[in-house]
Design a protein around this motif. Structure first.
Motif, mmCIF file in Angstrom:
data_model
loop_
_atom_site.group_PDB
_atom_site.id
_atom_site.type_symbol
_atom_site.label_atom_id
_atom_site.label_comp_id
_atom_site.label_asym_id
_atom_site.label_seq_id
_atom_site.Cartn_x
_atom_site.Cartn_y
_atom_site.Cartn_z
ATOM 1 N N THR A 38 0.820 -1.208 0.000
ATOM 2 C CA THR A 38 0.000 0.000 0.000
ATOM 3 C C THR A 38 0.857 1.262 0.000
ATOM 4 O OG1 THR A 38 -1.741 1.198 1.186
ATOM 5 C CG2 THR A 38 -0.194 -0.050 2.514
ATOM 6 N N VAL A 39 0.415 2.258 -0.729
ATOM 7 C CA VAL A 39 1.100 3.549 -0.790
ATOM 8 C C VAL A 39 0.051 4.662 -0.748
ATOM 9 C CG1 VAL A 39 3.106 2.719 -2.084
ATOM 10 C CG2 VAL A 39 1.092 3.551 -3.323
ATOM 11 N N LEU A 40 0.545 5.886 -0.677
ATOM 12 C CA LEU A 40 -0.320 7.068 -0.688
ATOM 13 C C LEU A 40 -0.207 7.767 -2.045
ATOM 14 C CD1 LEU A 40 -2.004 9.359 0.755
ATOM 15 C CD2 LEU A 40 0.217 10.394 1.293
ATOM 16 N N PHE A 41 -1.336 7.973 -2.696
ATOM 17 C CA PHE A 41 -1.379 8.765 -3.930
ATOM 18 C C PHE A 41 -1.985 10.125 -3.576
ATOM 19 C CE2 PHE A 41 -1.806 4.324 -5.375
ATOM 20 C CZ PHE A 41 -0.793 4.262 -6.323
ATOM 21 N N TYR A 42 -1.483 11.194 -4.181
ATOM 22 C CA TYR A 42 -2.058 12.513 -3.897
ATOM 23 C C TYR A 42 -2.079 13.366 -5.164
ATOM 24 C CZ TYR A 42 2.737 14.373 -3.694
ATOM 25 O OH TYR A 42 4.026 14.750 -4.008
ATOM 26 N N ASN A 43 -3.082 14.224 -5.234
ATOM 27 C CA ASN A 43 -3.308 15.097 -6.378
ATOM 28 C C ASN A 43 -2.477 16.366 -6.211
ATOM 29 O OD1 ASN A 43 -4.458 17.111 -8.128
ATOM 30 N ND2 ASN A 43 -6.320 15.874 -8.281
ATOM 31 N N LYS A 44 -1.419 16.500 -7.022
ATOM 32 C CA LYS A 44 -0.504 17.637 -6.895
ATOM 33 C C LYS A 44 -1.195 18.967 -7.185
ATOM 34 C CE LYS A 44 4.001 15.494 -7.686
ATOM 35 N NZ LYS A 44 5.275 15.621 -8.423
ATOM 36 N N PHE A 75 -3.212 19.979 -4.210
ATOM 37 C CA PHE A 75 -2.283 20.387 -3.159
ATOM 38 C C PHE A 75 -1.848 21.839 -3.380
ATOM 39 C CE2 PHE A 75 -0.161 17.199 -0.219
ATOM 40 C CZ PHE A 75 -1.274 16.375 -0.153
ATOM 41 N N ALA A 76 -1.481 22.143 -4.598
ATOM 42 C CA ALA A 76 -1.039 23.502 -4.928
ATOM 43 C C ALA A 76 -2.168 24.504 -4.703
ATOM 44 C CB ALA A 76 -0.556 23.553 -6.373
ATOM 45 N N LYS A 77 -3.382 24.140 -5.083
ATOM 46 C CA LYS A 77 -4.547 25.009 -4.911
ATOM 47 C C LYS A 77 -4.796 25.312 -3.434
ATOM 48 C CE LYS A 77 -9.523 25.206 -5.863
ATOM 49 N NZ LYS A 77 -10.701 24.443 -6.395
ATOM 50 N N ALA A 78 -4.476 24.329 -2.572
ATOM 51 C CA ALA A 78 -4.686 24.495 -1.128
ATOM 52 C C ALA A 78 -3.489 25.156 -0.441
ATOM 53 C CB ALA A 78 -4.967 23.142 -0.490
ATOM 54 N N GLY A 79 -2.483 25.543 -1.228
ATOM 55 C CA GLY A 79 -1.310 26.186 -0.658
ATOM 56 C C GLY A 79 -0.321 25.205 -0.049
ATOM 57 N N LEU A 80 -0.448 23.927 -0.419
ATOM 58 C CA LEU A 80 0.464 22.895 0.068
ATOM 59 C C LEU A 80 1.562 22.654 -0.968
ATOM 60 C CD1 LEU A 80 -2.271 20.387 1.317
ATOM 61 C CD2 LEU A 80 -0.750 21.742 2.787
ATOM 62 N N ASP A 81 2.690 22.160 -0.511
ATOM 63 C CA ASP A 81 3.797 21.866 -1.412
ATOM 64 C C ASP A 81 3.437 20.632 -2.249
ATOM 65 O OD1 ASP A 81 6.146 21.173 -2.684
ATOM 66 O OD2 ASP A 81 7.429 21.535 -0.948
ATOM 67 N N PRO A 82 3.291 20.746 -3.569
ATOM 68 C CA PRO A 82 2.896 19.614 -4.401
ATOM 69 C C PRO A 82 3.958 18.525 -4.507
ATOM 70 C CG PRO A 82 3.474 21.483 -5.772
ATOM 71 C CD PRO A 82 3.458 21.984 -4.354
ATOM 72 N N ASN A 83 5.143 18.813 -4.026
ATOM 73 C CA ASN A 83 6.214 17.820 -4.068
ATOM 74 C C ASN A 83 6.519 17.251 -2.682
ATOM 75 O OD1 ASN A 83 6.787 18.060 -6.914
ATOM 76 N ND2 ASN A 83 7.634 20.078 -6.441
ATOM 77 N N LYS A 84 5.613 17.509 -1.735
ATOM 78 C CA LYS A 84 5.836 17.039 -0.367
ATOM 79 C C LYS A 84 4.579 16.368 0.180
ATOM 80 C CE LYS A 84 7.429 18.473 4.212
ATOM 81 N NZ LYS A 84 7.691 19.621 5.108
ATOM 82 N N PRO A 85 4.440 15.049 -0.032
ATOM 83 C CA PRO A 85 3.280 14.350 0.533
ATOM 84 C C PRO A 85 3.419 14.230 2.047
ATOM 85 C CG PRO A 85 4.814 12.772 -0.403
ATOM 86 C CD PRO A 85 5.342 14.142 -0.759
ATOM 87 N N PRO A 86 2.318 14.108 2.752
ATOM 88 C CA PRO A 86 2.412 13.929 4.207
ATOM 89 C C PRO A 86 3.074 12.588 4.529
ATOM 90 C CG PRO A 86 0.169 13.533 3.445
ATOM 91 C CD PRO A 86 0.924 14.094 2.279
ATOM 92 N N THR A 87 3.907 12.553 5.549
ATOM 93 C CA THR A 87 4.575 11.302 5.929
ATOM 94 C C THR A 87 3.989 10.700 7.200
ATOM 95 O OG1 THR A 87 6.269 12.524 7.144
ATOM 96 C CG2 THR A 87 6.741 11.998 4.840
ATOM 97 N N ASP A 123 -3.046 18.373 6.357
ATOM 98 C CA ASP A 123 -3.208 18.619 4.926
ATOM 99 C C ASP A 123 -4.666 18.473 4.505
ATOM 100 O OD1 ASP A 123 -0.506 19.001 4.836
ATOM 101 O OD2 ASP A 123 -0.046 17.179 3.687
ATOM 102 N N ALA A 124 -5.350 17.489 5.083
ATOM 103 C CA ALA A 124 -6.759 17.258 4.753
ATOM 104 C C ALA A 124 -7.602 18.476 5.128
ATOM 105 C CB ALA A 124 -7.276 16.011 5.464
ATOM 106 N N ALA A 125 -7.286 19.069 6.265
ATOM 107 C CA ALA A 125 -8.020 20.257 6.708
ATOM 108 C C ALA A 125 -7.804 21.418 5.732
ATOM 109 C CB ALA A 125 -7.570 20.650 8.112
ATOM 110 N N ARG A 126 -6.573 21.593 5.273
ATOM 111 C CA ARG A 126 -6.256 22.652 4.316
ATOM 112 C C ARG A 126 -6.991 22.405 2.991
ATOM 113 N NH1 ARG A 126 -0.930 24.833 5.256
ATOM 114 N NH2 ARG A 126 -1.042 25.847 3.196
ATOM 115 N N LEU A 127 -7.031 21.153 2.577
ATOM 116 C CA LEU A 127 -7.709 20.792 1.336
ATOM 117 C C LEU A 127 -9.209 21.062 1.416
ATOM 118 C CD1 LEU A 127 -5.759 17.485 0.705
ATOM 119 C CD2 LEU A 127 -5.891 19.355 -0.962
ATOM 120 N N LYS A 128 -9.794 20.789 2.574
ATOM 121 C CA LYS A 128 -11.226 21.026 2.739
ATOM 122 C C LYS A 128 -11.533 22.523 2.669
ATOM 123 C CE LYS A 128 -15.256 20.303 5.637
ATOM 124 N NZ LYS A 128 -15.778 19.995 6.979
ATOM 125 N N VAL A 129 -10.709 23.316 3.329
ATOM 126 C CA VAL A 129 -10.887 24.778 3.298
ATOM 127 C C VAL A 129 -10.794 25.298 1.865
ATOM 128 C CG1 VAL A 129 -9.836 26.975 3.969
ATOM 129 C CG2 VAL A 129 -10.105 25.156 5.663
#
Length: 438
Positions: free
Chosen positions: A148-154, A157-169, A177-183
């Motif tokens: 299993t791995v984590l896939f994320y929509n870059k 992420f960018a739209k939410a102000g998150l670093d698109p090259n830095k997935p949560p570890t 990150d989920a909270a930022r994405l919801k906002v």
């Protein structure tokens, strides 16, 4: 008349030559599998490549339904005396196959019959150990192994102000990150496929804690479930709270969540590494791949994730010539070039270290960022708690867990109530399996 006499002489000569040199018989090898679509096509291609590489054996792949269906069909066929030579079995069916006395021929014995060199050490340890008996004998050949791995929509992420090259570890970063994405407007910040495999089975190994006693079932039939520990309860409780807050959206028991991700609906997805090729084909956005999140305050985490997918089992009661053909095919499948291609095309793990090294040397991981994450999670030394899970009646136990987890997501039970109930119900199944196979 002269023509007829000449024709008769020629025909007689041809007949004599045919009788003097009997026709070469090709040994048929039947392979029942559960791969559909593009994966089914690749299975057929593997068989074709093998068949063209030599002239003694012909492998014929046959789709026999989903994993549980093909397993049931093979058991019935074995009892009727017409089982396939090779059967693809999902990892949770391992214990069932192990205790099916006389129904299988261990891969190590098959290779010995054929006089083929066989070194279990060439296979990735976390994969090979799952299919190895307590006495060290390898029972089946790893084939389509995934983790299993984590896939994320870059782009989200960018739209939410998150670093698109830095997935949560960590799970702590994940929920932030989920909270930022919801906002930022995401109606589905996070979803998961295969909830029992990822959120409890892999969760346990990743945090180096027991899912079940007796080394997760590797130590004997008297293993009992332990996934209602405080750490497990904490995680499922957290997920229930995330669901209430709109950070986590439940999509279904199996792979239903995958489509929610590659359609762009959900921003983050935990699922099988084998989904990579499907996402590449269907996603209209840039995506990244990260490791499965872990709790940073748990000692020993992260350790290693465990496999999903399936292995190839050789059925018992066959002639030595058939076993020789099976062995030749297994040798073909284990070639670094064959494995590397399979790994790169499907997202499944390479089953040998050589195939991993070959893929790395080719620059594939650099050209396709994130594709090496799954392997990196597996190419570490396993512990007794992270080797994998081998339990009787495991498919039925997963169904029980699914039912109980769904009662949490709908608010009918607390995390502790549901996990306690799942352990009690699951242990009843284990007890019955132990009595039936003593």
């Amino acid at each position: 008349m002269k023509f007829l006499r000449q024709f008769g002489l020629a025909a007689s000569a041809a007949l004599m030559l045919t009788q003097a040199a009997p026709a070469f018989a090709v040994t048929e090898i039947s392979w029942w599998h559960s791969m559909t679509g593009a994966l089914g096509d690749r299975v057929n291609n593997l068989a074709d490549e093998f068949n063209k590489s030599q002239s003694e054996y012909k492998v014929t792949p046959v789709y026999k339904g989903e994993y549980d269906e093909s397993l049931s069909a093979a058991i019935a066929a074995f009892r009727a005396g017409n089982a396939p030579d090779i059967l693809q079995v999902f990892e949770v069916g391992t214990a069932t196959m192990m205790y099916a006395k006389g129904a299988i021929k261990p891969v190590s014995e098959v290779m010995k019959i054929a006089g083929e060199k066989f070194e279990p050490s060439v296979y990735i340890p976390a994969v090979a150990s799952y299919y190895t008996a307590p006495n060290g004998q390898m029972l089946s050949l790893p084939f389509n192994s995934s983790t299993t791995v984590l896939f994320y929509n870059k782009e989200l992420f960018a739209k939410a102000g998150l670093d698109p090259n830095k997935p949560p570890t960590t799970w702590q970063e994940m929920i932030s990150d989920a909270a930022r994405l919801k906002v930022a407007g995401s109606k589905c910040p996070y979803t998961t496929g295969w909830q029992t495999w990822i959120q409890l089975e892999n969760f346990s190994a990743w945090h180096n804690v027991d899912f079940a006693s007796k080394n997760n079932g590797f130590g004997g039939l008297d293993a009992r479930l332990k996934f209602n520990s405080p750490l497990h309860v904490r995680h499922i409780e957290d997920m229930a709270n995330w669901a209430k807050q709109g950070y986590f959206v439940y999509a279904g028991r199996k792979s239903e969540a995958d489509a929610k991700f590659y359609s762009g609906e959900c921003a983050m997805l935990t699922s099988s590494s084998s989904v990579y090729s499907v996402i590449v084909k269907n996603a209209k956005f840039k995506f990244g791949v990260g490791a499965l999140p872990y709790y940073s305050d748990v000692p020993g985490a992260p350790q290693n994730t465990i496999i999903g997918g399936a292995s190839l089992w050789t059925m018992g009661g066959k002639k030595n010539e058939e076993y020789k053909g099976v062995a030749k095919f297994y040798k073909f499948l284990s070639q670094p070039e064959v494995q590397a291609k399979w790994h790169q095309e499907t997202g499944y793990l390479p089953i040998t270290t050589a195939a991993y090294e070959l893929t790395k040397k080719s620059g594939f991981y650099e050209k396709n960022p994130g594709t090496g994450v799954a392997v990196q999670q597996m190419v570490v030394k396993t512990t007794d708690k992270s080797r994998g899970i081998r339990l009787g009646s495991f498919p039925q136990i997963r169904t029980v867990i699914d039912e109980e987890l769904e009662s949490v997501w709908t608010g009918k039970k607390t995390a502790k109530e549901a996990l306690d109930a799942a352990v009690t119900r699951g242990n009843d199944l284990l007890s019955r399996f132990e009595k039936a196979n003593k």
